[in-house]
Design a protein around this motif. Structure first.
Motif, mmCIF file in Angstrom:
data_model
loop_
_atom_site.group_PDB
_atom_site.id
_atom_site.type_symbol
_atom_site.label_atom_id
_atom_site.label_comp_id
_atom_site.label_asym_id
_atom_site.label_seq_id
_atom_site.Cartn_x
_atom_site.Cartn_y
_atom_site.Cartn_z
ATOM 1 N N TYR A 246 1.405 -1.273 -0.192
ATOM 2 C CA TYR A 246 0.055 -0.178 -0.069
ATOM 3 C C TYR A 246 0.390 1.357 0.193
ATOM 4 C CZ TYR A 246 -2.493 3.876 1.772
ATOM 5 O OH TYR A 246 -3.000 5.032 1.796
ATOM 6 N N LEU A 247 0.236 2.360 -0.117
ATOM 7 C CA LEU A 247 0.987 3.385 -1.442
ATOM 8 C C LEU A 247 0.363 4.394 -1.795
ATOM 9 C CD1 LEU A 247 4.259 4.549 -1.005
ATOM 10 C CD2 LEU A 247 4.656 4.310 -3.202
ATOM 11 N N ASN A 248 1.363 5.751 -0.848
ATOM 12 C CA ASN A 248 -0.123 6.989 -1.002
ATOM 13 C C ASN A 248 -1.971 7.195 -1.993
ATOM 14 O OD1 ASN A 248 2.201 8.617 -0.907
ATOM 15 N ND2 ASN A 248 2.332 9.150 -2.883
ATOM 16 N N GLY A 249 -2.031 6.275 -0.750
ATOM 17 C CA GLY A 249 -3.835 6.135 -1.035
ATOM 18 C C GLY A 249 -4.348 4.824 -1.701
ATOM 19 N N ALA A 250 -2.918 3.852 -2.608
ATOM 20 C CA ALA A 250 -3.650 3.175 -3.619
ATOM 21 C C ALA A 250 -2.611 0.958 -3.207
ATOM 22 C CB ALA A 250 -3.365 2.706 -5.066
ATOM 23 N N CYS A 251 -3.573 0.532 -3.086
ATOM 24 C CA CYS A 251 -3.064 -0.402 -2.722
ATOM 25 C C CYS A 251 -2.142 -1.192 -4.464
ATOM 26 C CB CYS A 251 -4.158 -1.465 -2.938
ATOM 27 S SG CYS A 251 -4.531 -1.434 -1.321
ATOM 28 N N VAL A 252 -1.479 -2.226 -4.346
ATOM 29 C CA VAL A 252 -0.687 -2.480 -5.644
ATOM 30 C C VAL A 252 -0.683 -3.985 -5.405
ATOM 31 C CG1 VAL A 252 1.195 -1.970 -6.959
ATOM 32 C CG2 VAL A 252 0.169 -0.106 -6.075
ATOM 33 N N VAL A 253 -1.206 -4.743 -6.939
ATOM 34 C CA VAL A 253 -1.188 -6.472 -5.980
ATOM 35 C C VAL A 253 -0.917 -6.858 -7.174
ATOM 36 C CG1 VAL A 253 -2.322 -8.112 -5.594
ATOM 37 C CG2 VAL A 253 -2.652 -5.555 -3.948
ATOM 38 N N TYR A 254 -0.147 -7.938 -7.336
ATOM 39 C CA TYR A 254 -0.129 -9.048 -8.797
ATOM 40 C C TYR A 254 -0.610 -10.807 -8.848
ATOM 41 C CZ TYR A 254 3.970 -10.847 -6.918
ATOM 42 O OH TYR A 254 4.971 -12.144 -6.513
#
Length: 350
Positions: free
Chosen positions: A148-156
């Motif tokens: 999680y960074l700067n408001g967004a979840c980033v997943v693969y």
């Protein structure tokens, strides 16, 4: 899951690839392939998914993609998997309800949360190198999953069950980072996040079951067997970064024990500490922790990077103010270890 809160700017991607803005085929044309954007859009629209508000093409520089919109989430994905994409709207909305259930009153979210879900690690790394800026190399060290960074979840995608597990985990960080006035100390933030890793799906509805989190239970049992449990007074002062630079056992212990600690505070003795634990969360939500003005400023301003020193001081201070004021925590640590042994008794290690 090392996280620093910094203000970053997203570099615009010039070369857009993937889906065209193609229309659905005219009547009589062949059926759309489901592994294309238009085909996936058509498929999802036909499912009549309760949580799905809309689905459209997502133009991006990483691969063919679609944008899925629910009541509280905007999910931008290059993963064109029909089963996962038909379930992810319901999963995220179920998670949102579960996050709110930790609080005395539900929070109304106006702006939608953003989730990036990539088809593979290469796309995820390429995106991270742009999105995370100077911190990209740090996030690319994550072995499997998400951040999680700067408001967004980033997943693969790491498989349906594990991908949903990390979505539930990182979604909690996203939720409390937006709505809580104060940032949570690491043991509390990570411990609560792990309540949303294990789940069951019943007719499209997702229910979170922390007691079935075999990954964390297995880690906890391993540390107990190896006699490598982190002392409680160190655990509440620790952050994931310190464990990450140590060794795999330290990482396993930090996460497994933080999971065990949050369950202990909620469950042990028929919930005798649940009221204090809940008050700790609520006061963090409202900005009512009894801290010095300097500590309050750091807790509230997410543009100020968290330091190991601040986390160690606040993690310990809050635990002693809300949970147990004993200087060396000897009494509560014995109860905690006993509880950990009890919840892992049935776990078989491979």
């Amino acid at each position: 899951m090392v996280r620093k809160f910094v203000l970053i700017s997203i570099v615009a991607v010039v070369c857009l690839a993937g889906c065209s803005e193609g229309r659905f085929p005219e009547k009589g044309a062949g059926v759309q392939r489901i592994d294309t954007c238009d085909g996936m859009i058509e498929y999802l629209q036909k499912q009549n998914l309760p949580a799905l508000k809309s689905v459209e093409v997502w133009q991006n520089g990483y691969g063919p993609g679609v944008k899925i919109t629910t009541k509280h989430y905007e999910i931008l994905t290059t993963l064109l998997d029909p089963l996962m994409l038909s379930q992810v709207p319901g999963f995220m909305e179920s998670a949102y309800l579960a996050y709110n259930a930790q609080l005395p009153e539900p929070i109304a979210t106006t702006a939608k949360f953003t989730v990036y879900l990539f088809a593979d690690r290469q796309q995820w790394e390429d995106f991270t190198k742009t999105f995370a800026g100077r911190q990209a190399s740090l996030y690319c060290k994550i072995k499997a999953g998400a951040y999680y960074l700067n408001g967004a979840c980033v997943v693969y995608n790491i498989g349906r069950e594990r991908t949903f597990s990390v979505l539930g985990h990182e979604g909690w960080h996203q939720f409390n980072s937006r709505h809580f006035k104060f940032r949570l100390p690491s043991w509390l933030d990570e411990g609560v996040a792990m309540l949303f890793e294990a789940y069951r799906n019943d007719k499209g509805l997702f229910y979170f079951e922390p007691s079935r989190n075999m990954q964390r239970l297995g880690a906890l049992k391993t540390m107990l067997i190896k006699n490598k449990m982190i002392p409680l007074k160190e655990l509440i002062a620790m952050n994931p970064g310190e464990a990450l630079v140590a060794n795999d056992d330290a990482i396993m212990a930090f996460y497994g024990q933080s999971y065990g600690l949050v369950r202990f505070l909620r469950e042990e003795g028929y919930g005798k500490r649940l009221s204090n634990f809940s008050q700790l969360l609520v006061d963090g939500l409202r900005g009512d922790w009894p801290l010095s003005e300097a500590s309050k400023r750091i807790a509230a301003d997410r543009n100020i990077p968290l330091t190991i020193r601040w986390n160690r001081a606040i993690g310990t201070q809050l635990f002693k103010q809300y949970i147990d004021s004993d200087s060396d925590l000897t009494g509560i640590e014995k109860e905690y270890i006993t509880f950990c042994r009890k919840i892992v008794y049935h776990v078989r290690l491979k």
